[in-house]
Every structure is written in C-alpha cells, then in structure tokens.
Design a protein around this motif. Sequence first.
Motif, PDB file in Angstrom:
ATOM      1  N   SER A  62       1.022  -1.266  -0.476  1.00  0.00           N
ATOM      2  CA  SER A  62      -0.047   0.159   0.064  1.00  0.00           C
ATOM      3  C   SER A  62       0.998   1.124  -0.383  1.00  0.00           C
ATOM      4  O   SER A  62       1.832   1.332  -0.198  1.00  0.00           O
ATOM      5  CB  SER A  62      -0.637  -0.512   0.996  1.00  0.00           C
ATOM      6  OG  SER A  62      -1.915  -0.420   0.816  1.00  0.00           O
ATOM      7  N   VAL A  63       0.205   2.499   0.187  1.00  0.00           N
ATOM      8  CA  VAL A  63       0.460   3.915  -0.337  1.00  0.00           C
ATOM      9  C   VAL A  63       0.072   4.463   1.079  1.00  0.00           C
ATOM     10  O   VAL A  63      -1.376   4.565   0.387  1.00  0.00           O
ATOM     11  CB  VAL A  63       1.116   4.256  -1.671  1.00  0.00           C
ATOM     12  CG1 VAL A  63       1.941   3.442  -2.753  1.00  0.00           C
ATOM     13  CG2 VAL A  63      -0.304   4.687  -2.648  1.00  0.00           C
ATOM     14  N   ALA A  64       0.816   5.750   0.549  1.00  0.00           N
ATOM     15  CA  ALA A  64       0.241   6.550   1.439  1.00  0.00           C
ATOM     16  C   ALA A  64       0.717   8.261   1.223  1.00  0.00           C
ATOM     17  O   ALA A  64       1.469   8.718   0.290  1.00  0.00           O
ATOM     18  CB  ALA A  64       0.816   6.464   3.114  1.00  0.00           C
ATOM     19  N   HIS A  65      -0.375   8.583   1.235  1.00  0.00           N
ATOM     20  CA  HIS A  65      -0.607  11.019   0.933  1.00  0.00           C
ATOM     21  C   HIS A  65      -0.988  11.341   1.305  1.00  0.00           C
ATOM     22  O   HIS A  65      -1.708  10.869   2.343  1.00  0.00           O
ATOM     23  CB  HIS A  65      -1.038  10.926  -0.270  1.00  0.00           C
ATOM     24  CG  HIS A  65      -0.649   9.403  -1.772  1.00  0.00           C
ATOM     25  ND1 HIS A  65       0.651  10.172  -2.095  1.00  0.00           N
ATOM     26  CD2 HIS A  65      -1.496   8.744  -2.020  1.00  0.00           C
ATOM     27  CE1 HIS A  65       0.556   8.604  -3.189  1.00  0.00           C
ATOM     28  NE2 HIS A  65      -0.486   8.697  -3.678  1.00  0.00           N
ATOM     29  N   LEU A  66       0.015  11.743   2.675  1.00  0.00           N
ATOM     30  CA  LEU A  66       0.162  12.492   3.560  1.00  0.00           C
ATOM     31  C   LEU A  66       0.052  14.594   3.326  1.00  0.00           C
ATOM     32  O   LEU A  66       1.149  15.051   2.754  1.00  0.00           O
ATOM     33  CB  LEU A  66       1.134  12.318   4.929  1.00  0.00           C
ATOM     34  CG  LEU A  66       1.202  13.630   5.880  1.00  0.00           C
ATOM     35  CD1 LEU A  66      -0.339  13.753   6.874  1.00  0.00           C
ATOM     36  CD2 LEU A  66       2.046  13.548   7.066  1.00  0.00           C
ATOM     37  N   VAL A  67      -1.069  15.344   3.811  1.00  0.00           N
ATOM     38  CA  VAL A  67      -1.188  16.571   3.846  1.00  0.00           C
ATOM     39  C   VAL A  67      -1.176  16.925   4.381  1.00  0.00           C
ATOM     40  O   VAL A  67      -2.193  17.067   5.892  1.00  0.00           O
ATOM     41  CB  VAL A  67      -2.478  17.087   2.787  1.00  0.00           C
ATOM     42  CG1 VAL A  67      -2.579  18.101   2.242  1.00  0.00           C
ATOM     43  CG2 VAL A  67      -2.526  16.046   1.289  1.00  0.00           C
ATOM     44  N   LEU A  68      -0.750  17.670   5.147  1.00  0.00           N
ATOM     45  CA  LEU A  68      -0.117  18.320   6.543  1.00  0.00           C
ATOM     46  C   LEU A  68      -0.294  19.279   6.634  1.00  0.00           C
ATOM     47  O   LEU A  68      -0.021  20.404   6.632  1.00  0.00           O
ATOM     48  CB  LEU A  68       1.018  17.908   7.312  1.00  0.00           C
ATOM     49  CG  LEU A  68       1.117  18.135   8.628  1.00  0.00           C
ATOM     50  CD1 LEU A  68      -0.451  16.954   9.864  1.00  0.00           C
ATOM     51  CD2 LEU A  68       1.976  17.483   8.494  1.00  0.00           C
ATOM     52  N   GLY A  69      -1.801  20.617   7.564  1.00  0.00           N
ATOM     53  CA  GLY A  69      -1.618  21.941   7.264  1.00  0.00           C
ATOM     54  C   GLY A  69      -1.122  21.598   9.101  1.00  0.00           C
ATOM     55  O   GLY A  69      -1.566  21.528   9.523  1.00  0.00           O
ATOM     56  N   ASN A  70      -0.818  22.924   8.925  1.00  0.00           N
ATOM     57  CA  ASN A  70       0.747  23.908  10.058  1.00  0.00           C
ATOM     58  C   ASN A  70      -0.071  25.093  10.158  1.00  0.00           C
ATOM     59  O   ASN A  70      -0.218  26.218   8.546  1.00  0.00           O
ATOM     60  CB  ASN A  70       1.422  23.664   9.977  1.00  0.00           C
ATOM     61  CG  ASN A  70       1.402  22.122  10.769  1.00  0.00           C
ATOM     62  OD1 ASN A  70       1.104  22.572  12.030  1.00  0.00           O
ATOM     63  ND2 ASN A  70       1.776  20.771  10.519  1.00  0.00           N
ATOM     64  N   ALA A  71      -0.305  26.796  11.101  1.00  0.00           N
ATOM     65  CA  ALA A  71       0.711  28.069  10.679  1.00  0.00           C
ATOM     66  C   ALA A  71       1.990  28.017  10.346  1.00  0.00           C
ATOM     67  O   ALA A  71       1.999  28.158   9.310  1.00  0.00           O
ATOM     68  CB  ALA A  71       0.157  28.312  11.894  1.00  0.00           C
ATOM     69  N   ARG A  72       2.799  27.934  10.634  1.00  0.00           N
ATOM     70  CA  ARG A  72       4.255  27.994  10.552  1.00  0.00           C
ATOM     71  C   ARG A  72       4.927  26.657  10.524  1.00  0.00           C
ATOM     72  O   ARG A  72       4.446  25.794  11.296  1.00  0.00           O
ATOM     73  CB  ARG A  72       4.829  28.877  11.838  1.00  0.00           C
ATOM     74  CG  ARG A  72       4.253  30.313  11.540  1.00  0.00           C
ATOM     75  CD  ARG A  72       4.762  31.293  12.742  1.00  0.00           C
ATOM     76  NE  ARG A  72       3.513  32.355  12.562  1.00  0.00           N
ATOM     77  CZ  ARG A  72       2.647  31.948  13.515  1.00  0.00           C
ATOM     78  NH1 ARG A  72       1.841  30.161  13.998  1.00  0.00           N
ATOM     79  NH2 ARG A  72       1.048  33.024  13.930  1.00  0.00           N
ATOM     80  N   GLU A  73       6.268  26.382   9.561  1.00  0.00           N
ATOM     81  CA  GLU A  73       6.497  25.454  10.116  1.00  0.00           C
ATOM     82  C   GLU A  73       7.599  25.323  11.029  1.00  0.00           C
ATOM     83  O   GLU A  73       7.454  24.255  11.368  1.00  0.00           O
ATOM     84  CB  GLU A  73       8.070  26.388   9.072  1.00  0.00           C
ATOM     85  CG  GLU A  73       9.467  24.805   9.002  1.00  0.00           C
ATOM     86  CD  GLU A  73      10.432  25.692   8.347  1.00  0.00           C
ATOM     87  OE1 GLU A  73      11.047  26.495   7.423  1.00  0.00           O
ATOM     88  OE2 GLU A  73      11.349  24.717   8.052  1.00  0.00           O
TER      89      GLU A  73
END
Lengths: 388, 352
Positions: B142-153
């Motif tokens: 299987s494969v994983a695609h992560l989209v991750l939101g944050n305010a700052r690095e």
Amino acid sequence: MTRMYHKLPVDAYTSKDWFDREQRLIFSRSWRYAGLVEDVPEPGHYVSVQAGLNNIFIVMGRDFRLRAFHNICRHRGTQLIRAVGKTQKALTCPYHDWTYDLEGNLVSVPDEAREYPEGIDKSCLGLKPAAVDVWRGMLFVHPDPNPPSLAAFLGDVDPFLGPHKPEELVEFDEARRTYEIKANWKIVVENYIDVYHLSHLHSNTLHMYDHAKAEFGWKGPHYHFWEPPSEAYGKSLESNLPTPRVIPEPHRGAWVPMLFPGLGLGASEDSWNVFVITPLAPDLTRIENRTKLANVSSWEYSKQSWSSAGFWKSFGGPKYSGDDAAGEDDPMASGDFTTEDIYACEQQQKSLSSPYLEIGPASTGESPITKHQKAILDFMVAQEERAS
Amino acid sequence: MARQFYPLVVSDVEPIISGRATSVSFAVPEYLRETFRWLAGQHLTVRVILNGEEHRRCYTISNPPEEALRITVKRVAGGLVSNHFADHLSAGDTLEIMPPFGGFTLMPGATARRTHYFFGAGSGITPLYAMVCSLLVNEPYSVAHLVLGNAREKEIIFRNELDALQAAYPDRLTVRHTLSSQSMWSGFSPWRRGRVDEAAIQAAIAQTPPVAQDAQYWICGPGGMNADVARALANMDVPKDRIHMESFGGERAADDGVTGVAATAQVRLDGKTTEVAVGADQTVLEAVLAAGLSPSFSCQSGVCGACRAKLTSGDVHMRAHMALEDKEVLSGEILTCQSVATSKHLKVNFPE
C-alpha cells in the motif's frame, strides 16, 4: 480410453465442454487483464471488457478512483456501455433510458409514476459492483466485488517480472495489434512458455538472448522466465539496443513471464509488451499485443537506431530460405518470430483430432507446459470446491 | 475487560517543536502488555489530580504499535494538563492511564493493497503519524499520501520523522505541507500556502491519483476542518464509507439547544440493572454517574466513544456523535455523554 496430452486429456484442447468449464471456472473467477491505465485517463472515461462470462466496465469517478460494474442494466439486462467512451456524470441504458450515476446508483426511471404506479424502489436496483485494481500500469478486473487482493494474487511473482515501470513508458501505437490464432488458448500459452523451442523454431529470430542460460520457475499459477543477452548481442549491448533503454543499467536480459490465466508479458532492456490471450472457441484464440517504449525525445530514438543499425543488418533472418522455403508466404521464411509461433500453434492444433495422435515425452525445457496443465487442473478443482 | 485506570511510569518526556508540545512515553510492564495493546489511531485517557481536583484528558497515541506507548500533547493556552506535562512532568513520575480505545483505527493487512490519503492539521498529525508508520511497515503493497496543515513551519509536529520516512519509502509515501501563516521570507517552501481546504484536497488527489484502487481517506484536524474535508471529498463523489475521521483539539461539542424530557432509565452495567432518574437537563451519563454507578467515560464531548452504550428501548437526542459510524447509530448505539432523553422510558445497556 482417454487419450492424454501430458496431464490433460486431448479433449481439453478440442471440446466445447472443456471450453465452457474453463470459461466458467477460470476466466470468470479470476483477476483478468482489462487494459492499460491510460485507457481510462480522466474522470468520466470508461472501458468495458469481457472477462470470461462477465462483461465488466470500468469508469473513473471525480475522485480519480476507478469503479467496476457488471455491464448489465438492472431493468432487462441490456449491456449499458459500449467499448470505450466518456460521460459527464451518468450512464444511460439506450433501451428505456434508465440512468445510473457513476457510483452505480439508479437515479432515474423515465415516466416512473405512469409506468410503475405501485412505485419502484430505485435503491435496490443499482448496478452490480465488480472489483478493479491496477498493477504495473495494467488494469485488472474481478467479477466478485470483494475478491482476494491483487497483491495476494500477484505479490509473490512480482519480484521476478523485471525492474520495469510500465506506467512511466509510452505506448508505441504502431505495434498495437489484435489477431486470431486457430488453436486452443492452452496451445498458445504452452508455446509461450516452452523453453525448448526457442533455439529451434526461433533459431534465427530470437537468438539475441541466450536460451541455454534461461532461469524460469513458478510462483503459484504464474510462470516467470528470464534470460541474459547472447554473447554476440551482449558484447556491445548499449549500442546494439534498437531503441533507448526502458530500465536503468546494469539491468539486462529478457523477462517473459506468463501470468495466470493467459497474460504474457515480454520485457527487455528497451521495451515492455503485453500479450493477452483470450479464448474465443475450443480452437480459436484472440491475441492482443501492446508495446511500450521509453518516454524520451525522438532524437534519442534516432541516435539509438543509428548506433544499432550495423548490428541488426547482419543479425537474424528466416528459419528456412531458398529451396527449403515453400514460397514467399511461407511463415518459416518470414524471419518474424510471431509468425513462426502462430504457424507452430495452428499446425499442432490440426493434429489434435487425429486418432493417430500420440504425444511424445516432455523435455526438460518443456516442463513449464506440464506445470501449466497442472495449474489449470488445480485452479478448476479449487473453484469447484469453493462452489460446492 | 473492565475499563479502569492503571498506574504507568513515565519513561521519557521530550519537549518538541521548541516546547510547544510534549511527547510523553510510558513503560508498560509485562503483565499489562495485552491490556495496553493498541491499534494505530487509538487514544487513551489520562487522569491527573491537580490542586485536589481530578482532570481527565483523552490523548492520541502518537506511535505505531511496534514502538513505545507515547502520547504527544500540544500546549494549550491556559490548559491545566498540557502545561502541567510540559512544565512539571519528568521521567520516573507515575500517571493514571486507561487502556487504549477508539474506533478511528487503521488495521494493516499483509496482502491489503490500498491507497491511503491522510488529511491532518496541527496536533491532528498524532494518530495519522501512527497510522502511516504502521502501514509502511505492515502493509507493504500500500501507499500513503499525507497532506498536513500548520500555521508555520516551526509548528510542524514530527517534521524530521516524516522527512526520514519519506527518504526511507520514496515510492510509498508522499508528504505535502500547507502553511497558513508562514512568512514569505522563510527559507522553507511548502507545497501550498493556506489551509487544507477544498482546493488543496482536489490538487492533492489529482497530483497523486490512486494506483491501488481501494482508496481510504483519513481525516484528523481541529474544529471545523473535518467537516470541510469530508464535504470536499463528498463533492468529488468519494463514497462515505471510505472516509474516516476524528475530531481534534478538545473543543466541546456545542449545545444545540435541544432539551430533553425527564425520564426513567433501566441501566444495565456490569451485570446489574439499576433504575436511574434522568433529569430533563441531564445527559444519560450525568444521570448514571449521579446515581452512583461507574461506567467508563472519558472526553465527554462525543469524540472518544468511551461512554458508548446500546439503547434498546426509548428515544434519545444525541448532541454529537463523532465517535459513532452512521450504521452504529442506526443499530441503537449511543454516546451517553451526548444523549438527552426524548421519551419517558429508556433502556440502556453498557457493554460487558
């Protein structure tokens, strides 16, 4: 007494009864090749494929995920989808305009109130789902919506299929062709996996590879095969390749597996091919060939073609020539290995109905043939047990 | 298994993202190994007494089951427990922990072949990180695609760990960061600016469409993000049963103004049936606790599922039921902490 062809009765190659059983127990119960991923490139695109007794269509939803359904309108059973095409949001049966969305839900029945005064429960009349998945850039369908995964089916043989990434290659359209062979599909498979014949039938057409060094074996019902370039070809392999490489150095050789049931691959340093075997009748088989090559500029192709021209000019030729050939159209004088194979398959099929047929002993290089016969028997037994 | 608290010794306290969050690991003694076995995505409840008052908090386990039992707690402004962990907790301390639970779980399969899309923001990465680790190791096809939101690095939790995973699994993992308040002058250039919104989700899926066609979508973010992501996926015709989500950030579910009726409930718990009076302004859980019974419960906001029970007779209104699947609701499962009575007689069975 039943006449035998190694492990199978000769009947298995000639009778309608065997053909029907194979259709039911093999081709309607397994993952079946359904094309290349680029055949369904965008949301709304669809293709349909005959997989044994089942006609299944694949459509891409707006989430870029493929869905597979049995291509049967839930009203009177009409096939909904023809070949390939593109729709926006809905699939409409031409007969009475029953309409389904891309999830298979029945969304519209024309004149519903008049035609069904008692009401009709559309929620029970969605298209029947099948399964679809992708492996090495190829589409596969399975009639059961929850089958064992493709990983369970192909995972063990995958490491033997070569380092190719077909999804990164481009199709060479001129090499795409479909033709029929007047022989049982198993004859065609057996020819494909017969290691013995390579040095003989194809003595002048496939000798850029060293058949004596072939490595082959089985993983479940799947056959794998690899052989290195011959000395003459391999000496200056990089300049002798007719087209640019599709796999990185130092990988070399030819990978020619036969995935069950009847999906041959042929992959080398510079190309990747599918050879799809579909039984049409006990003595008639359809072959579909597609070829993919490196996704590089035409300049790269020109360079490779010049560098290899000298080698190919003096390499290979027909098996028979001059007085040995039966004329200009003699397949044995074609110098083309596919033409040679078709001829051999059809000549073998012709003898299967003769009362004087008696099959000689299988050689070491023909051991894949008896293994394939056993794979067929085992698969059918397992399916019959599952059904009972 | 009775749901109860066990004392566990803290084996490690690690401040991360410059002290804005704290990772706390626990030593699980051999005899509790089974009890504390978890699935990637599950959480546990911590009970701490501060200034004589009991506080319960629900935290996601931020490691896959092969690694140490660990939670990662973001500092909340004015948050009693999160600040206590950051400022006063050290290795060797003991905390009261309830065993892992929760239905937001990824069960890896050796021959499963799936495309997993993960959409997270802020500390919502914690269960997603456990899931990604778990499937990279235990679900090899299987494969994983992560989209991750944050305010700052500098607020990206597990940034280095994710970079390392990407380097180790280049063909099976993509990680894309979106930053909503990053300075233009920063050296880090994220995949996108802004939030994990509809445009970002569409772009992500179009960029990496599913190859393995059994696609699953996992969402974990604060506040309204889950609903927004789920809506964006629904707009792309992603079937509901492929979307899994967990709300995060600890917000209480808003009181939706529906009031209950006074009722009597026959409550079955631990093999005994007790008649409990439920006030019109009480949740079923509040009434059960007031009657002196001790069912398990944790977050009290409809997120964790610890207080679930089966309603076999009568009607209730649930203010929120994030922790239940739709089909569970249809079969009569309720979250007692979110349920007010809407009929005069109830029968409620807590699980054995």
